[in-house]
Design a protein around this motif. Structure first.
Motif, mmCIF file in Angstrom:
data_model
loop_
_atom_site.group_PDB
_atom_site.id
_atom_site.type_symbol
_atom_site.label_atom_id
_atom_site.label_comp_id
_atom_site.label_asym_id
_atom_site.label_seq_id
_atom_site.Cartn_x
_atom_site.Cartn_y
_atom_site.Cartn_z
ATOM 1 N N HIS A 454 0.826 -1.206 0.000
ATOM 2 C CA HIS A 454 0.000 0.000 0.000
ATOM 3 C C HIS A 454 0.863 1.260 0.000
ATOM 4 C CE1 HIS A 454 -3.668 2.290 0.605
ATOM 5 N NE2 HIS A 454 -3.134 2.890 1.642
ATOM 6 N N ASN A 455 1.851 1.298 0.881
ATOM 7 C CA ASN A 455 2.619 2.529 1.078
ATOM 8 C C ASN A 455 3.843 2.646 0.174
ATOM 9 O OD1 ASN A 455 1.125 3.628 3.466
ATOM 10 N ND2 ASN A 455 1.745 1.672 4.329
ATOM 11 N N PHE A 456 4.463 1.512 -0.161
ATOM 12 C CA PHE A 456 5.684 1.547 -0.963
ATOM 13 C C PHE A 456 5.439 1.268 -2.441
ATOM 14 C CE2 PHE A 456 8.583 2.300 2.321
ATOM 15 C CZ PHE A 456 9.888 2.291 1.847
ATOM 16 N N VAL A 457 4.281 0.706 -2.768
ATOM 17 C CA VAL A 457 3.997 0.415 -4.177
ATOM 18 C C VAL A 457 2.841 1.271 -4.680
ATOM 19 C CG1 VAL A 457 3.426 -1.354 -5.868
ATOM 20 C CG2 VAL A 457 4.909 -1.921 -3.943
ATOM 21 N N THR A 458 1.656 1.069 -4.115
ATOM 22 C CA THR A 458 0.488 1.815 -4.602
ATOM 23 C C THR A 458 0.740 3.320 -4.579
ATOM 24 O OG1 THR A 458 -1.048 0.092 -3.866
ATOM 25 C CG2 THR A 458 -1.947 2.290 -4.223
ATOM 26 N N HIS A 459 1.081 3.851 -3.410
ATOM 27 C CA HIS A 459 1.261 5.303 -3.311
ATOM 28 C C HIS A 459 2.524 5.775 -4.016
ATOM 29 C CE1 HIS A 459 -2.234 5.874 -0.970
ATOM 30 N NE2 HIS A 459 -1.786 5.324 0.136
ATOM 31 N N LEU A 460 3.566 4.935 -4.037
ATOM 32 C CA LEU A 460 4.790 5.327 -4.711
ATOM 33 C C LEU A 460 4.589 5.432 -6.220
ATOM 34 C CD1 LEU A 460 7.669 4.586 -6.188
ATOM 35 C CD2 LEU A 460 7.631 6.188 -4.290
ATOM 36 N N LEU A 461 3.847 4.474 -6.792
ATOM 37 C CA LEU A 461 3.578 4.548 -8.227
ATOM 38 C C LEU A 461 2.662 5.726 -8.554
ATOM 39 C CD1 LEU A 461 3.249 0.783 -9.244
ATOM 40 C CD2 LEU A 461 5.234 2.300 -9.353
ATOM 41 N N GLU A 462 1.815 6.091 -7.606
ATOM 42 C CA GLU A 462 1.039 7.324 -7.765
ATOM 43 C C GLU A 462 1.977 8.526 -7.817
ATOM 44 O OE1 GLU A 462 -1.358 7.112 -4.331
ATOM 45 O OE2 GLU A 462 -2.735 5.629 -5.146
ATOM 46 N N ALA A 463 3.006 8.504 -6.975
ATOM 47 C CA ALA A 463 3.958 9.612 -6.931
ATOM 48 C C ALA A 463 4.766 9.695 -8.223
ATOM 49 C CB ALA A 463 4.887 9.448 -5.730
ATOM 50 N N TYR A 523 3.982 10.488 -2.304
ATOM 51 C CA TYR A 523 5.330 9.989 -2.004
ATOM 52 C C TYR A 523 5.633 9.992 -0.514
ATOM 53 C CZ TYR A 523 7.927 14.222 -0.664
ATOM 54 O OH TYR A 523 8.422 15.317 0.017
ATOM 55 N N THR A 524 4.877 10.782 0.267
ATOM 56 C CA THR A 524 5.181 10.882 1.698
ATOM 57 C C THR A 524 4.857 9.595 2.451
ATOM 58 O OG1 THR A 524 3.002 11.807 2.312
ATOM 59 C CG2 THR A 524 4.724 13.366 1.635
ATOM 60 N N TYR A 525 4.017 8.731 1.866
ATOM 61 C CA TYR A 525 3.739 7.452 2.522
ATOM 62 C C TYR A 525 5.003 6.602 2.609
ATOM 63 C CZ TYR A 525 -1.322 8.096 2.617
ATOM 64 O OH TYR A 525 -2.594 8.556 2.892
ATOM 65 N N SER A 526 5.731 6.511 1.509
ATOM 66 C CA SER A 526 6.965 5.721 1.546
ATOM 67 C C SER A 526 8.028 6.427 2.381
ATOM 68 C CB SER A 526 7.485 5.469 0.128
ATOM 69 O OG SER A 526 7.858 6.665 -0.513
ATOM 70 N N ALA A 527 8.014 7.756 2.371
ATOM 71 C CA ALA A 527 8.964 8.495 3.201
ATOM 72 C C ALA A 527 8.709 8.210 4.677
ATOM 73 C CB ALA A 527 8.847 9.997 2.919
ATOM 74 N N GLY A 528 7.439 8.259 5.074
ATOM 75 C CA GLY A 528 7.094 7.983 6.468
ATOM 76 C C GLY A 528 7.398 6.555 6.860
#
Length: 605
Positions: A454-463, A523-528
């Protein structure tokens, strides 16, 4: 068979949150916002043009903060009552009325930053010496001096704030009110479909025919609205570009990163390293899913399925409390008291009803307890979602206790660290209780499929997609549905390679995410999670000292930059190492899944 959701009025009250601590009634709401509107006018008449020295700066900021604190419950009430049922006419009108009043109030108060910015830096530094509680706020004004516009322009922009928010509201209206899904057919049966059913159930469905049919039907409905949604999004990003140009930023990306207190180095690192370094690990995970489920091919519609769906327990709301308390007990008594109250005082809206916003979020109005929205599906992975949102709640309960309103909220770069930390604590607890290979595999696969996917793939690909959009906007181009579809497909194909077939409809995924209307948020999801992964390892290895450090970070609120907050927790995010270590950890987890799967298959034979 799964059923369509009932209207909000039919939902049992114990499944809903209680907004009465915010505002007792609609009458109180409308009277209150009228009073705040008058207070803002009086504030303007008292201070506009009269901020001439350090003492005046301190006095105006003192009253300014008090006025904002007074406005908080009305903002929260208007928003939260609308989020649970966007089909409710009264809630729509209430939110619209609040937006109108907020624009007027913002216009009346816009002079504050303009007038303070016009003073010399020496006077402003003197003000911080008199009132250190306003140091962060004043230093932000000093940094923004170069981008501040004429006071009358700032006043006009503030008055237009509700217009600037219109694309986000149009997006939600299209998605949650106008978009009506027909039933879809699979295996000779008819099944209901809507946003929440698709994202909460059908994406996770174990029957491949039902899952892929649901994806096709869902995508077909999205496609009918792609041009309207793209036009709405183009309006949003071109407005951001106009504002960035007016203020003199080099790019819209720099404009959006400014308030996050980070530069392009940290932003680009998250996207570039994960796209290149994580992709091989996730392709292996996709291949493992394909093998275990004996799929003819691995498609985009299959990526959310559980590795061992028959083993995943269903769980009630009451049972979730036991898991949450045990997993988060390491955070101490005060934190546990917050968890208890979140259930007993109805901070959480668990209901599944028509018109409710999709996904989950936590709203933390200053001076009041947090509110959490979630649509409870009774799947065990909801415990991770709830732990995540309680991480936001715990963050702001701590920050609000120690900080004033203006000092309470950190940069959005850091905002997802406390939430993902709770997911990691949940994972740590479940791994500690793993008693056999199958349970351990289920836990690790949940960490991969829920927390990291969820945080490193879904949201990262959104970023990654979002960065390409803003590159076009900075180049003076605009976007439409065809352009957005092409960008999204390219990003997905680049990440998944030949491990996953990016089937027709996958390119429309850009239509599903409201975060695109919130600046550079994805991108802040993977950062967090990079920060929280490293800190969770510290807690495992060091115990209480690491917990104490983390609680100090939560209590610091917005008084530190993201780099400083991470440093307080023992993580140096100015280097690649924390992110590379986290990606390596994900790779190790996938290797464990492969080994455990082989062990389980051998024992079955």
């Amino acid at each position: 068979m799964k059923k369509s959701f009932p209207p909000r009025i039919e939902i049992p009250v114990e499944q809903t949150w209680d907004l009465s601590p915010l505002i007792a009634s609609d009458e109180a709401f409308f009277a209150g916002i009228a009073e705040v509107e008058q207070d803002a006018l009086a504030f303007n008449q008292k201070y506009a043009g009269n901020i001439t020295d350090a003492e005046a700066v301190v006095q105006v900021l003192t009253d300014y903060e008090q006025l904002y604190v007074k406005f908080v419950p009305y903002s929260a009430y208007a928003s939260l009552s609308f989020e649970v049922d966007k089909t409710n006419d009264e809630a729509q009108m209430r939110a619209s009325k609040f937006g109108s009043v907020a624009s007027k109030v913002g216009s009346q108060l816009s002079f504050v930053d303009s007038d303070i910015s016009a003073l010399s830096t020496e006077i402003l530094e003197e003000a911080t010496a008199i009132a250190p509680q306003f140091k962060n706020y004043i230093h932000q004004i000093i940094k923004k001096k170069a981008y501040q516009l004429h006071p009358e322009v700032e006043k006009t922009l503030a008055a237009l704030s509700s217009s600037f928010d219109a694309p986000y509201e149009l997006y939600n209206t299209t998605k949650l009110v106008d978009m009506k899904f027909d039933n879809f057919t699979a295996n000779g049966e008819s099944f209901p479909l809507n946003y929440s059913l698709f994202e909460g159930d059908w994406e996770l469905e174990t029957d491949v025919n039902i899952r892929r049919a649901a994806f096709e039907a869902f995508s077909n409905k999205l496609r009918e609205y792609q041009h309207t949604t793209a036009k709405t999004y183009n309006t949003h990003v071109t407005t951001e570009k106009t504002l960035s140009d007016l203020r003199g930023y080099e790019s819209v990306t720099d404009y959006l990163l400014f308030d996050q207190e980070v530069d392009r180095t940290l932003y680009n690192r998250q996207i570039d390293l994960i796209t290149t370094e994580l992709a091989p690990h996730m392709r292996r995970y996709a291949k493992l899913l394909q093998k275990v489920h004996n799929l003819d091919k691995m498609t985009f519609a299959d990526l959310k399925i559980s590795l061992d769906p028959e083993f995943e327990p269903m769980i009630t709301v009451e049972e979730s409390k036991n898991y949450i308390e045990k997993a988060l007990s390491v955070m101490g008594e005060d934190y546990m008291e917050m968890i208890e109250k979140s259930y007993s005082e109805r901070w959480i809206d668990f209901a599944q009803n028509e018109g409710k916003s999709t996904g989950a979020f936590c709203s933390s109005p200053y001076g009041y307890h947090p509110y959490i929205l979630i649509s409870w599906t009774s799947r065990m992975n909801e415990v991770f979602v709830l732990a995540h949102e309680l991480g936001h709640a715990g963050h702001f309960v701590n920050a609000h206790k120690k900080q004033s309103l203006f000092n309470s909220r950190p940069s959005t770069y850091f905002i997802e660290a406390p939430s993902t930390m709770n997911e990691m604590l949940m994972a740590n607890y479940l791994l500690e209780t793993a008693t056999d290979a199958r349970f351990k595999r289920w836990v690790i696969s949940s960490i991969i499929s829920r927390t990291y996917y969820h945080n490193f793939v879904t949201h990262l690909l959104e970023a990654a997609y979002q960065r390409k959009v803003y590159d076009k906007i900075d180049a003076g181009e605009s976007v439409n549905a065809n352009v957005l579809n092409r960008i999204k497909r390219d990003v997905l194909e680049d990440f998944w390679g030949d491990a996953v077939e990016i089937t027709e409809g996958a390119e429309l995924t850009w239509m599903r995410q409201p975060h695109y209307y919130m600046g550079l948020y994805p991108y802040t999801y993977s950062a967090g999670l990079t920060i929280s992964t490293q800190v969770s390892h510290r807690i495992l290895n060091e115990g209480q000292p690491a917990v104490d450090n983390w609680l100090e970070v939560l209590q610091a609120g917005g008084t530190k930059t993201p780099v400083e907050l991470a440093g307080m927790a023992g993580v140096d995010i100015t280097t690649d190492q924390p992110l590379l270590d986290t990606i390596s950890f994900i790779g190790d987890l996938i290797e464990q899944l492969e080994a455990l799967t082989a062990e389980i298959e051998t024992s079955v034979k």
